[in-house]
Enzyme design. Structure first.
Site, mmCIF file in Angstrom:
data_model
loop_
_atom_site.group_PDB
_atom_site.id
_atom_site.type_symbol
_atom_site.label_atom_id
_atom_site.label_comp_id
_atom_site.label_asym_id
_atom_site.label_seq_id
_atom_site.Cartn_x
_atom_site.Cartn_y
_atom_site.Cartn_z
ATOM 1 N N LYS A 74 0.838 -1.200 0.000
ATOM 2 C CA LYS A 74 0.000 0.000 0.000
ATOM 3 C C LYS A 74 0.873 1.250 0.000
ATOM 4 O O LYS A 74 0.594 2.219 -0.728
ATOM 5 C CB LYS A 74 -0.921 -0.002 1.226
ATOM 6 C CG LYS A 74 -1.811 1.243 1.358
ATOM 7 C CD LYS A 74 -2.929 1.281 0.344
ATOM 8 C CE LYS A 74 -3.657 2.625 0.309
ATOM 9 N NZ LYS A 74 -4.593 2.828 1.428
ATOM 10 N N LYS A 122 -1.089 11.740 5.074
ATOM 11 C CA LYS A 122 -0.917 10.672 6.072
ATOM 12 C C LYS A 122 -0.193 9.482 5.437
ATOM 13 O O LYS A 122 0.757 8.932 6.006
ATOM 14 C CB LYS A 122 -2.295 10.226 6.583
ATOM 15 C CG LYS A 122 -2.253 9.073 7.578
ATOM 16 C CD LYS A 122 -3.528 8.244 7.547
ATOM 17 C CE LYS A 122 -3.217 6.771 7.422
ATOM 18 N NZ LYS A 122 -4.399 5.926 7.238
#
Lengths: 293, 293, 293, 293
Positions: free
Chosen positions: A170, A238
């Site tokens: 990811k 983030k």
């Protein structure tokens, strides 16, 4: 059909839990926000009165904002692992740091809990339409056990390795996506500042070796400065924090990733946090003194 | 059918001139290398004894290594414009700096020569197969006049704007391609250093928003460290020099492009100049102390 | 005392020529701007009516904006070398690309002209006060011959190597200066955004291993956002172009230099070209959405 | 004279504790390593049998490797604050993240403990010679109370602001130091690759606006590739992690800092972690394919 506890019923978790209900699973959901619990009930699920109650299931899925929340909700003194029965299958679908996922897996193992991490891409729309891409890290047997549940949530479900591997993939995904936005933004600013209509130019780029999903889907909206999300800068910021932390942990040097992370941090600092991540274009045009309206 | 003078019969120009012959045009070619002229004759063209002789045509195409060669061959005291008859259609297909293309167009106009720039992408294979992408800058009427000739060379032929626009689009293309290689390289190094098999991870990336032509075509060869060209680092280094010069001329700030240019410069300095541009991976792995064989 | 031709009587060249007069040399100056020639006459020099006239001297000094001007004025068809008598000592004090300086030296050698390059640092104030630092490239004997003249212009006069070496040292100087400004700017923005008074913090930095001439001279004015030049962003932008070109020619990869060059390009693009180079601080604070008045 | 508990008797803490003894203070020291405790006894201090015992003092100083150790030793369930009597003055001299220092200050306040952070620069030699630079964050009254103790450890002791300010200034210091090494390294590589002796060139740089403490102290050793520490790459890598985390927390974008952090990460990944931080030069020369012995 499976008894599923679902913890974290936000923008992503809410529709995902509803899709599990639709697929015929029994879903007991928990969130600190009462309105979100009500929405699950409206969708056919059950609201848990506590995290402990949601943990009393065969499968527990967590979908939380970031590493600290996973540390508290999963590893904390009143957390999932504290309440879990041996044999529980825990699937953390949050996007967090690989080392946190590895810590969860290690702690789960000491308690006889089977743990997978399964971060997703595809955004709110992918969650609603149950077409998420799911990158799973953990043991093969656990992945096989989780598949019937995950198939109600996503279309591409890939077992990429052991604990932490799903988060690493990811992170790799997000660094490529962020960097590609930066490159397309630089191409647009160069074209415009040179007096070239970016539409024709980007059409050529999209059709050749420079082509990408981002050029395909976003070049028109970027040229028109349409930045309605989509996936927000705040979230990508983030994720770049996770990518740079993962690089640090893996002891590698990723200069383009680090520079991209600073440009996305700039987007946020300049007030574009709630816009789509393609708004990275605004950072590059501001840098070049070409501020658009 | 058109009488075409073709100047520059190298790796790209050679097969392009041959394709023009195949399409039925009359081609008189010139190159300082006699072997290259012989190859054109073998392909059915005629060898010119001088640049002036090749200029005696309805259309002159130039395919040269870089800006200084175009300045000499086109603008120089014994150059194309010096010998050109008014009304000549000059198509410079070299990849050079946008400001040089604009200088050629300006000088051509004072002499009644119609000038287009038409840099290509697609590499040697695209030249041989006559499937190049061609980015044309110049006047619309001249573009229309050139189309029947260009259609013998490429598949995607786009008129992207006035003088310089074709080179700017090419520069934008190359900065996106170079930067995407850097990003994919960083993703691979992160995955490998984290103990994750990059194959499965890159499959996921290729299928989602991180997807690109480069991931589609090159991820397998990059993971296997197969760097046979393809398009050489040396040429991409030249093109990044054009991109950064174009950015400077356009008075924009392109940080990711500039960093990518330094990484490609590093690839060349480390001795990988003759490898495919995907060998940028070696720079990132060397940087991270993970040198492969 | 020496008969000196001085070509280029601008912000730097004007006071330098006047200092040579003061030191007792005979100075015949040339500039395309008549007002500048008048100022030299007012200072005690003589105005030349043409470049050729100024070249009729024992020593010719050129002080020009950039490489193209040196190529025209020194190497051009009506240039210094065309008019020079054998034995002339040519001292080019312009800051230009090392390869241009090497080209001047090579061409001068074919004509029996002794050539040095001698770029300076110290700015307008250093020129007026005759305290410039002068980095000389060329032959040792020519350096010794030039010393009596150069001593009227600067305080630190160093022979750093053969042709091109002076320009390379100047480029190295400018990349370190530009990068140091960027670092101090980032330190200030970090301190301020963290709620720390930058004055006390920078005092500590200035006193330790982070200390630099820039911190010593400029930290107060930077914190107060006083950006009166000094040395203008526009000029530093030019110099970073030389530094990156020199790196390219030397086949090295300088990532921090390249990034700094883009930040200085941003300063210019954002409209700060006429401010002192310490105004790089504005780029960093704009990037971070902390725009000051 | 003061009763001081000193926790963390390593490379820095050991000589610091000894200097406090020399200055006449009563020092009870604790470290998990028995050999280190013995060294304090040999220096005239007392070894504590537990962290709790070392906490029974008027002033407690902690000197620990990084944020996680401070979180455990100060904030943990068996930590300093758990054992502290109200009124204790806690001085954490570790270099850690500003937000951790703020968390310590906040937690201390709830327990009636006065907390300062006081990170240092100057390295092992500065610790031994009691000439450290000390950057203090916290309340003014506490700073005044701590001064008589700190004066036994350092020469420059500056109160730079409230909680976190000391760490932020230390982070700013380290980003400037790291970046300056990168710039000097790029200057050396450019000079050497251009065939210029870097010694003369760097002398000029050191004497002008490019001058810095690093050029003054380290240019000779860098040119000679003498990289005996000094301050190790490993420690600077840790500090760049703090600087980038501080930037993230302050919501600023620091591109040069982020790039420098990746270059220092590369130095570590390439195996230079135990060398002096000036060994960043090796990363730049490896990048440019100019590997020295």
């Amino acid at each position: 059909m499976t008894n599923i506890g679902f913890i974290g019923l936000g923008i992503m978790g809410g529709p995902m839990a509803a899709n599990l209900v639709t697929a015929g699973h029994t879903v007991v959901g928990y969130d600190i926000d009462a309105g979100r619990r009500d929405r699950l009930v409206a969708a056919g699920g059950t609201a848990a009165g506590s995290l402990a109650e949601a943990t009393d299931a065969d499968v527990v899925i967590t979908m939380l904002p970031d590493s600290p929340q996973v540390e508290e909700v999963v590893l904390g003194p009143d957390g999932v692992l504290e309440h879990a029965k041996p044999g529980l299958l825990l699937i953390d679908m949050s996007t967090i740091r690989p080392d946190t996922s590895r810590a969860v897996a290690a702690e789960a193992a000491t308690r006889g809990v089977r743990a997978l991490e399964a971060p997703v891409s595809g955004g709110e729309k992918g969650a609603i339409d149950a077409v998420l891409s799911i990158m799973v890290g953990g043991a093969e047997a656990d992945f096989q056990a989780a598949l019937p549940v995950l198939e109600a949530l996503g279309k591409t479900i890939v077992h990429v390795g052991g604990p932490g591997a799903g988060q690493t993939v990811k992170a790799a995904n997000q660094l490529v996506v962020g960097g590609t936005y930066a490159l397309v933004a630089e191409a647009i600013v160069l074209l415009e500042a040179s007096g070239v209509d970016p539409r024709g130019g980007l059409d050529v780029l999209a059709g050749g070796l420079a082509g990408s999903r981002i050029l395909e889907l976003k070049r028109a909206s970027m040229v028109e400065r349409q930045f309605a999300p989509g996936f927000r800068i705040d979230l990508h910021h983030k994720d770049m924090g996770i990518a740079t932390a993962a690089a640090r942990e893996a002891e590698v040097s990723l200069p383009v990733t680090a520079l991209t992370a600073q440009l996305i941090a700039a987007a946020r600092a300049q007030g574009y946090g709630a816009l789509d991540h393609s708004a990275l274009l605004k950072v590059i045009e501001n840098l070049s003194g070409r501020t658009s309206a």
